[in-house]
Enzyme design. Structure first.
Site, mmCIF file in Angstrom:
data_model
loop_
_atom_site.group_PDB
_atom_site.id
_atom_site.type_symbol
_atom_site.label_atom_id
_atom_site.label_comp_id
_atom_site.label_asym_id
_atom_site.label_seq_id
_atom_site.Cartn_x
_atom_site.Cartn_y
_atom_site.Cartn_z
ATOM 1 N N ASN A 20 19.260 63.335 -38.593
ATOM 2 C CA ASN A 20 20.115 64.202 -39.334
ATOM 3 C C ASN A 20 20.241 65.478 -38.411
ATOM 4 O O ASN A 20 19.734 65.771 -37.331
ATOM 5 C CB ASN A 20 19.291 64.498 -40.470
ATOM 6 C CG ASN A 20 18.434 65.199 -40.779
ATOM 7 O OD1 ASN A 20 18.111 66.192 -40.131
ATOM 8 N ND2 ASN A 20 17.278 64.495 -41.127
ATOM 9 N N LYS B 222 7.848 67.278 -56.998
ATOM 10 C CA LYS B 222 7.032 67.313 -55.809
ATOM 11 C C LYS B 222 5.651 67.848 -56.132
ATOM 12 O O LYS B 222 4.790 67.566 -55.240
ATOM 13 C CB LYS B 222 7.642 67.809 -54.823
ATOM 14 C CG LYS B 222 9.264 67.345 -54.534
ATOM 15 C CD LYS B 222 9.254 66.639 -53.070
ATOM 16 C CE LYS B 222 10.653 66.443 -52.746
ATOM 17 N NZ LYS B 222 10.969 65.562 -51.531
ATOM 18 N N PHE C 112 10.977 72.666 -49.473
ATOM 19 C CA PHE C 112 12.329 73.535 -49.309
ATOM 20 C C PHE C 112 13.161 72.339 -49.855
ATOM 21 O O PHE C 112 13.164 71.268 -50.003
ATOM 22 C CB PHE C 112 12.771 73.516 -47.693
ATOM 23 C CG PHE C 112 12.464 74.904 -47.177
ATOM 24 C CD1 PHE C 112 11.065 75.144 -47.075
ATOM 25 C CD2 PHE C 112 13.270 75.733 -46.594
ATOM 26 C CE1 PHE C 112 10.579 76.499 -46.513
ATOM 27 C CE2 PHE C 112 12.993 77.042 -46.327
ATOM 28 C CZ PHE C 112 11.761 77.455 -45.974
ATOM 29 N N PRO D 261 7.259 57.847 -46.729
ATOM 30 C CA PRO D 261 6.607 58.502 -47.680
ATOM 31 C C PRO D 261 7.269 60.179 -47.829
ATOM 32 O O PRO D 261 7.743 60.419 -46.699
ATOM 33 C CB PRO D 261 5.435 58.582 -46.479
ATOM 34 C CG PRO D 261 5.897 58.308 -45.170
ATOM 35 C CD PRO D 261 7.074 57.544 -45.412
ATOM 36 N N ASP E 126 15.052 60.047 -45.352
ATOM 37 C CA ASP E 126 14.244 59.397 -46.855
ATOM 38 C C ASP E 126 14.114 57.908 -46.538
ATOM 39 O O ASP E 126 13.332 57.438 -47.190
ATOM 40 C CB ASP E 126 15.297 59.720 -48.061
ATOM 41 C CG ASP E 126 15.345 61.287 -48.473
ATOM 42 O OD1 ASP E 126 14.330 61.714 -48.490
ATOM 43 O OD2 ASP E 126 16.564 61.748 -49.163
#
Ligand code: CTP
Length: 403
Positions: A215, A348, A330, A310, A283
């Site tokens: 990305n 999370k 983040f 993961p 992801d």
């Protein structure tokens, strides 16, 4: 050393005689840019490698060379000179200078200055590997350390003499960071003794040996946070995906490619007091990357099967006793930034989420960031600022939370 900022500090820079003496020049430039005054002393051997003129031009000050120079003694005695700075820095600290200082010899201006001063001293050694490893040098280093002299480097690596090992002068950026740390004193380094883990950059998930999925993350924000934490004294491990950024001074960098490697390197960096998970982790990854390059002739586009990677942040938030005391995630969002950040905080299991709106021009890959700091019971909106300013602010908040 309180009250002053780097702007009204002065360093007395002793330039010794070694091939690495030229690195004193970029160091002076860094110091001057940071507003630190530099007054050079050039040893006789040092003058074989750099000229007084280049030192004077960059330092914008007079270069002192002779112990018994009448003019210099008239203008400023050597005792006064040795106390005219906040810090004495020796670059490169040769075996000879180190031996003289360790034994209190005072046969020239540099060694006399080191003996006469009541100011802190920082030495950046550089010499041949065998000279560095010689018991005499190691004995002298131990003596100087016991006397309170600080050291930066030497680094390991290939040397001008063709040998390999410890003895290379630390990089100018590293010496600069050590100087600033000493000038600003312990109050400016509230994270001294704390360990930090930072993930940064994208991950790269291979499809075949030449292709992969990644990305646009530049790694800039994560690298700036690692640097800001190190500046406050933290021992930082930066786990970095593939990015073309220099390693910040004083930071330990571990380069990885895939999410799984990033997870393993992050777990290996524990225990840590704070974990800051800035990386834009892919992801998904291709279930089984092809061992050889996919060829067009082998028929249509390949059918790729994906599996989930993961979640490094969620995994490290749930590591029981090894969990960093403060876990920061983040969130890159395009809409409903606050709601998504809150949901992410809960999902999370982290303590803070720093959320940014990636639809804002110049955020993804750019130099600026506008963030929301979301904790379990508060939300703060920070004004848009350069990524290193955002990083400095985050580091200060981490220091306050860990105090
Ligand atoms: N993160 C991580 N490991 C992953 C995915 C994300 O450690 N496999 C971390 C990121 O470093 C960041 C946070 O989780 O700190 C949020 O990442 P983001 O991609 O925004 O969130 P996702 O969980 O992927 O949620 P969504 O894509 O639905 O927004």
């Amino acid at each position: 050393m309180s009250g002053k900022t780097s702007n009204d500090r002065r360093v007395l820079l002793i330039v010794g005689g070694g091939v690495a003496a030229y690195k004193a020049l970029p160091l002076i430039r860094l110091l001057r840019k940071a507003g630190v005054g530099v007054r050079p002393i050039l040893t006789k051997a040092g003058a074989e490698f750099v000229t007084p003129l280049s030192l004077a031009a960059l330092a914008e000050d007079k270069v002192y060379q002779e112990l018994f120079s009448l003019t210099d003694e008239h203008e400023m005695g050597h005792i006064e000179l040795s106390r005219s700075a906040d810090l004495i820095v020796v670059v490169p600290a040769t075996a000879d200078l180190i031996a003289k200082a360790a034994n209190g010899l005072a046969g020239d201006l540099a060694s006399t200055t080191l003996l006469a001063t009541d100011k802190p001293v920082l030495m950046a050694p550089a010499m041949n590997v065998r000279m560095w490893l010689h018991p005499a040098t190691q004995r002298n280093i131990a003596t100087l350390k016991a006397d309170g002299v600080a050291f930066v480097g030497p680094d390991d690596g290939a040397m001008a003499c063709g040998e390999f090992g410890p003895g290379r002068l630390a990089e100018p950026e590293e010496i600069f960071a050590a100087i600033i740390a000493l000038l600003e004193g312990p109050a400016a380094r509230p994270l001294t003794g704390k360990r930090a883990l930072v993930t940064a950059g994208p991950t790269f998930e291979p499809i075949d040996p030449v292709r992969g999925i990644t990305n646009r993350s530049s790694g800039k924000q994560g690298f700036a946070i690692a640097e800001a934490l190190a500046k406050l004294g933290a021992e930082v491990t930066l786990v970095a995906g593939p990015v073309a950024l220099p390693t910040p001074a004083g930071v330990k960098r571990v380069d990885v490619e895939t999410a799984r490697q990033m997870l393993a390197a992050s777990q290996a960096a524990l225990p840590a007091d704070v974990g800051v998970f800035v990386a834009a982790v892919a992801d998904w990854r291709v279930d089984e990357a092809f061992g050889t390059k996919l060829k067009k002739e082998k028929g249509g586009p390949p059918a790729l099967t994906f599996v989930e990677n993961p979640d490094i942040l969620a995994t490290l938030s749930a590591t029981g006793p090894n969990r960093p005391k403060l876990v920061i995630g983040f969130a890159a969002e395009t809409d409903h930034v606050e709601d998504h950040a809150r949901a992410k905080l809960a999902r999370k299991g982290c303590d803070w989420i720093i959320a940014n709106d990636v639809t804002e021009p110049g955020v993804m890959g750019g130099g600026e960031n506008a963030v929301l700091l979301v904790t379990k019971d508060s939300v703060e909106r920070w004004d848009r600022a350069a990524k290193d300013q955002v990083a400095a602010r985050i580091a200060q908040r981490i220091a306050a939370a860990l105090a």
